[in-house]
Design a protein around this motif. Structure first.
Motif, PDB file in Angstrom:
ATOM      1  N   GLU A  38       0.855  -1.201   0.000  1.00  0.00           N
ATOM      2  CA  GLU A  38       0.000   0.000   0.000  1.00  0.00           C
ATOM      3  C   GLU A  38       0.883   1.241   0.000  1.00  0.00           C
ATOM      4  O   GLU A  38       1.809   1.357   0.787  1.00  0.00           O
ATOM      5  CB  GLU A  38      -0.903  -0.040   1.249  1.00  0.00           C
ATOM      6  CG  GLU A  38      -1.569   1.267   1.622  1.00  0.00           C
ATOM      7  CD  GLU A  38      -2.486   1.862   0.549  1.00  0.00           C
ATOM      8  OE1 GLU A  38      -3.275   1.113  -0.053  1.00  0.00           O
ATOM      9  OE2 GLU A  38      -2.379   3.093   0.309  1.00  0.00           O
ATOM     10  N   GLY A  51     -23.521   1.705   2.088  1.00  0.00           N
ATOM     11  CA  GLY A  51     -24.370   0.558   2.408  1.00  0.00           C
ATOM     12  C   GLY A  51     -23.731  -0.725   1.899  1.00  0.00           C
ATOM     13  O   GLY A  51     -23.410  -0.817   0.717  1.00  0.00           O
ATOM     14  N   HIS A 129       4.580   1.462   0.529  1.00  0.00           N
ATOM     15  CA  HIS A 129       5.090   0.775  -0.667  1.00  0.00           C
ATOM     16  C   HIS A 129       4.269   1.214  -1.871  1.00  0.00           C
ATOM     17  O   HIS A 129       3.206   0.652  -2.154  1.00  0.00           O
ATOM     18  CB  HIS A 129       4.998  -0.745  -0.503  1.00  0.00           C
ATOM     19  CG  HIS A 129       6.065  -1.313   0.390  1.00  0.00           C
ATOM     20  ND1 HIS A 129       6.116  -1.062   1.737  1.00  0.00           N
ATOM     21  CD2 HIS A 129       7.129  -2.106   0.103  1.00  0.00           C
ATOM     22  CE1 HIS A 129       7.164  -1.690   2.256  1.00  0.00           C
ATOM     23  NE2 HIS A 129       7.799  -2.327   1.285  1.00  0.00           N
ATOM     24  N   LYS A 130       4.754   2.247  -2.540  1.00  0.00           N
ATOM     25  CA  LYS A 130       4.039   2.758  -3.719  1.00  0.00           C
ATOM     26  C   LYS A 130       4.567   2.054  -4.966  1.00  0.00           C
ATOM     27  O   LYS A 130       5.752   2.172  -5.299  1.00  0.00           O
ATOM     28  CB  LYS A 130       4.268   4.268  -3.827  1.00  0.00           C
ATOM     29  CG  LYS A 130       3.586   4.942  -4.996  1.00  0.00           C
ATOM     30  CD  LYS A 130       3.895   6.444  -4.917  1.00  0.00           C
ATOM     31  CE  LYS A 130       3.557   7.213  -6.155  1.00  0.00           C
ATOM     32  NZ  LYS A 130       2.226   7.126  -6.646  1.00  0.00           N
ATOM     33  N   LEU A 131       3.701   1.332  -5.622  1.00  0.00           N
ATOM     34  CA  LEU A 131       4.129   0.639  -6.844  1.00  0.00           C
ATOM     35  C   LEU A 131       4.477   1.660  -7.926  1.00  0.00           C
ATOM     36  O   LEU A 131       3.679   2.557  -8.221  1.00  0.00           O
ATOM     37  CB  LEU A 131       2.996  -0.265  -7.353  1.00  0.00           C
ATOM     38  CG  LEU A 131       3.317  -0.956  -8.689  1.00  0.00           C
ATOM     39  CD1 LEU A 131       4.366  -2.046  -8.504  1.00  0.00           C
ATOM     40  CD2 LEU A 131       2.064  -1.512  -9.338  1.00  0.00           C
ATOM     41  N   ALA A 159      -5.202  -3.947  -7.066  1.00  0.00           N
ATOM     42  CA  ALA A 159      -6.393  -3.379  -6.399  1.00  0.00           C
ATOM     43  C   ALA A 159      -6.059  -1.937  -6.037  1.00  0.00           C
ATOM     44  O   ALA A 159      -6.348  -1.480  -4.939  1.00  0.00           O
ATOM     45  CB  ALA A 159      -6.736  -4.209  -5.168  1.00  0.00           C
ATOM     46  N   ALA A 183     -19.139  15.623  -5.485  1.00  0.00           N
ATOM     47  CA  ALA A 183     -19.718  14.999  -4.287  1.00  0.00           C
ATOM     48  C   ALA A 183     -19.186  15.753  -3.068  1.00  0.00           C
ATOM     49  O   ALA A 183     -17.982  15.986  -2.959  1.00  0.00           O
ATOM     50  CB  ALA A 183     -19.323  13.530  -4.216  1.00  0.00           C
ATOM     51  N   ARG A 185     -19.293  15.468   1.004  1.00  0.00           N
ATOM     52  CA  ARG A 185     -19.680  14.447   1.991  1.00  0.00           C
ATOM     53  C   ARG A 185     -19.231  14.824   3.406  1.00  0.00           C
ATOM     54  O   ARG A 185     -18.100  15.279   3.597  1.00  0.00           O
ATOM     55  CB  ARG A 185     -19.076  13.092   1.610  1.00  0.00           C
ATOM     56  CG  ARG A 185     -19.640  12.545   0.321  1.00  0.00           C
ATOM     57  CD  ARG A 185     -18.991  11.239  -0.097  1.00  0.00           C
ATOM     58  NE  ARG A 185     -17.667  11.419  -0.621  1.00  0.00           N
ATOM     59  CZ  ARG A 185     -16.865  10.437  -1.006  1.00  0.00           C
ATOM     60  NH1 ARG A 185     -17.265   9.190  -0.870  1.00  0.00           N
ATOM     61  NH2 ARG A 185     -15.678  10.682  -1.498  1.00  0.00           N
ATOM     62  N   ARG A 271     -15.118  16.600  -3.670  1.00  0.00           N
ATOM     63  CA  ARG A 271     -14.332  16.110  -4.793  1.00  0.00           C
ATOM     64  C   ARG A 271     -15.163  16.024  -6.074  1.00  0.00           C
ATOM     65  O   ARG A 271     -16.382  15.857  -6.030  1.00  0.00           O
ATOM     66  CB  ARG A 271     -13.660  14.768  -4.482  1.00  0.00           C
ATOM     67  CG  ARG A 271     -14.595  13.636  -4.221  1.00  0.00           C
ATOM     68  CD  ARG A 271     -13.860  12.322  -4.294  1.00  0.00           C
ATOM     69  NE  ARG A 271     -13.651  11.918  -5.678  1.00  0.00           N
ATOM     70  CZ  ARG A 271     -13.152  10.758  -6.044  1.00  0.00           C
ATOM     71  NH1 ARG A 271     -12.773   9.894  -5.123  1.00  0.00           N
ATOM     72  NH2 ARG A 271     -13.010  10.451  -7.311  1.00  0.00           N
ATOM     73  N   ASP A 292     -11.980  -0.897  -8.125  1.00  0.00           N
ATOM     74  CA  ASP A 292     -11.966   0.295  -8.976  1.00  0.00           C
ATOM     75  C   ASP A 292     -10.883   0.227 -10.042  1.00  0.00           C
ATOM     76  O   ASP A 292     -11.025   0.835 -11.105  1.00  0.00           O
ATOM     77  CB  ASP A 292     -11.739   1.554  -8.124  1.00  0.00           C
ATOM     78  CG  ASP A 292     -13.045   2.113  -7.571  1.00  0.00           C
ATOM     79  OD1 ASP A 292     -14.049   1.381  -7.594  1.00  0.00           O
ATOM     80  OD2 ASP A 292     -13.054   3.272  -7.111  1.00  0.00           O
ATOM     81  N   HIS A 299     -21.156   6.705  -8.404  1.00  0.00           N
ATOM     82  CA  HIS A 299     -21.726   6.148  -7.169  1.00  0.00           C
ATOM     83  C   HIS A 299     -23.254   6.122  -7.137  1.00  0.00           C
ATOM     84  O   HIS A 299     -23.830   5.804  -6.098  1.00  0.00           O
ATOM     85  CB  HIS A 299     -21.186   6.922  -5.964  1.00  0.00           C
ATOM     86  CG  HIS A 299     -21.489   8.390  -6.010  1.00  0.00           C
ATOM     87  ND1 HIS A 299     -20.833   9.251  -6.846  1.00  0.00           N
ATOM     88  CD2 HIS A 299     -22.387   9.142  -5.342  1.00  0.00           C
ATOM     89  CE1 HIS A 299     -21.297  10.463  -6.675  1.00  0.00           C
ATOM     90  NE2 HIS A 299     -22.252  10.428  -5.773  1.00  0.00           N
ATOM     91  N   GLY A 302     -24.502   3.027  -5.786  1.00  0.00           N
ATOM     92  CA  GLY A 302     -23.908   2.612  -4.505  1.00  0.00           C
ATOM     93  C   GLY A 302     -23.280   1.229  -4.578  1.00  0.00           C
ATOM     94  O   GLY A 302     -23.433   0.409  -3.670  1.00  0.00           O
ATOM     95  N   VAL A 387      -8.466   8.748  -0.795  1.00  0.00           N
ATOM     96  CA  VAL A 387      -8.178   8.551   0.631  1.00  0.00           C
ATOM     97  C   VAL A 387      -7.393   9.719   1.178  1.00  0.00           C
ATOM     98  O   VAL A 387      -6.703  10.404   0.460  1.00  0.00           O
ATOM     99  CB  VAL A 387      -7.389   7.241   0.878  1.00  0.00           C
ATOM    100  CG1 VAL A 387      -8.277   6.067   0.622  1.00  0.00           C
ATOM    101  CG2 VAL A 387      -6.139   7.194   0.070  1.00  0.00           C
TER     102      VAL A 387
END
Ligand SMILES: Cc1cc2nc3c(=O)[nH]c(=O)nc-3n(C[C@H](O)[C@H](O)[C@H](O)COP(=O)(O)OP(=O)(O)OC[C@H]3O[C@@H](n4cnc5c(N)ncnc54)[C@H](O)[C@@H]3O)c2cc1C
Length: 387
Positions: A38, A51, A129-131, A159, A183, A185, A271, A292, A299, A302, A387
């Protein structure tokens, strides 16, 4: 594959979002050695609710982790759609309840990722760990991370989200596509919801070019308050003021206007919303896309996070059923891609033609035009992770 073969498999998962964490759980239950790489040094999620559908909860039950998810979520029986001023349009039980004997669970995104990561053994997830580069060698692949780490694996699961390095280096050069919407939120206390959160139903209020979702998180005494609005500004993380938000909810139920007026803008995640065009092929003989990275979708249904969990389950099933990794990856794509292609398609139909025409006179947003009608500079490249 035989369980002895599965036990010898060395699998690298790129990305510790919902898809990567779920894949790590499902694949390690096969007996394989799984490591997750990640990029972030700390896992964070947007303050918002989602949900988890019955089919998703069913996967958690199969993996023995439903308890960890239930502990931080609330069961919900219905979702409702109303006009901007609160007149009912429809109220329906969540789909799939009968098929899985389970209902939808409403959860805070942060609690969800914590719950998924909490069921993985210590050390399985390598943060920071950034690919940067992936080399597909046919019978395995080599990852090179920005911190200099090199990793060889029999199978790599990409992923790594909407701007997936794995996808762009091996499967599709296509960039994320701007949807023409924003969006906004936030998670607020139930006491600040002006009496609009009275049960566990998800409610969506629809105005012209704006949708407002109230998703109760009863177990936290909170409500996820989300506004989605048509907007031509494609900046990945746009600057939006309280006045902008108030303009967006003009004409909505007075209580929605009051909630908006009371928002602490520091806590509102703003965003621009992007998806990707369907990717023709999700796999080689030793690398596969999931979540994704494979099929980022808007979205409106959902279903993005839910689809990532179902992908993880289908990938593990395919490895168990097929005779080899290449056969398993083909089976996985055949099982999942028709469903996610369709979700990507219908998720782009979130607005009526005349709403879109009103906000984009003469020029529809990129996601609503065929690729052939987009200009060379579209879609703009995404710059920042969610994120
Ligand atoms: C406004 C909005 C509302 C949504 N609402 C819902 C909803 O109600 N229900 C629903 O099911 N879905 C919803 N979604 C969709 C959902 O958020 C995504 O589908 C889901 O997060 C996808 O999970 P993922 O694990 O595939 O990707 P991500 O969550 O994007 O995770 C990818 C991970 O990979 C890491 N990564 C990226 N690049 C690299 C690299 N080079 N090296 C290493 N690591 C890397 C990232 O840091 C991240 O941790 C919504 C999305 C948006 C934008």
């Amino acid at each position: 594959m035989q369980s002895s073969d599965l036990k010898n498999l060395n699998i690298a998962v790129v990305g510790a979002g919902y898809g990567g964490a779920a894949a790590a759980k499902a694949l390690s239950l096969l007996g394989a050695t799984v490591t997750v790489y990640e990029q972030a040094s700390r896992i964070r999620e947007v303050g918002a609710g989602i949900g988890l559908r019955p089919s998703t909860m069913d996967r958690f039950r199969q993996w023995g982790i439903a308890g960890a998810v239930r502990k931080v979520s609330s069961p919900s029986d219905y979702f409702e759609i109303l006009t901007a001023t609160g007149d009912p349009i429809m109220k329906e039980p969540w789909p799939e309840i009968d098929a899985f004997g389970e209902t939808t669970h409403l959860i805070h995104r942060g609690d969800f990722i914590e719950a998924l990561l909490s069921v993985l053994p210590d050390g399985m997830v390598r943060l920071g760990h950034k690919l940067e580069r992936i080399e597909d060698r046919g019978d395995g692949a080599v990852l090179t991370c920005a911190n200099g780490t090199t990793v060889e694996a029999d199978l790599v699961v990409g992923a790594d989200g909407i701007r997936s390095v794995v996808r762009r280096q091996l499967f599709s050069a296509g960039e994320p596509v701007f949807s023409g919407e924003h969006a906004y939120r936030a998670v607020i206390d139930v006491d600040d919801a002006h009496g609009m959160a009275v049960d566990d139903n998800l409610r969506m209020y629809i105005g012209r070019g704006t949708k407002v979702y109230l998703l109760p998180l009863r177990h936290r005494g909170q409500v996820s308050f989300d506004i989605t609005a048509l907007c031509p500004d494609a900046t990945w993380a746009p600057s939006v003021t309280k006045d902008d938000l108030l303009k967006t909810v003009e004409g909505f139920d007075e209580r929605i206007v009051s909630i908006t007026r009371g928002l602490d803008m520091e806590t509102v995640n703003c965003r621009a919303v992007y998806d990707i065009d369907p990717v023709g092929r999700w796999h080689s003989d030793s690398v596969v896309l999931l979540g994704d990275a494979a099929h980022s979708m808007l979205h409106h249904q959902g279903q993005g996070a839910n689809s990532a969990i179902l992908d993880a389950g289908a990938l593990a099933d395919a490895l168990r059923e097929a005779d080899s990794i290449p056969e398993a990856l083909a089976l996985y794509q055949a099982t999942r891609k028709p469903a996610t292609d369709e979700l990507q398609r219908i998720s782009r139909q979130g607005w009526s033609e005349d709403e879109v025409d009103e906000v984009f006179p003469g020029q529809k947003p990129a996601s609503q035009r065929p690729t052939s009608q987009r200009t060379a500079s579209e879609p703009p490249a995404a710059r920042e992770a969610e994120v």
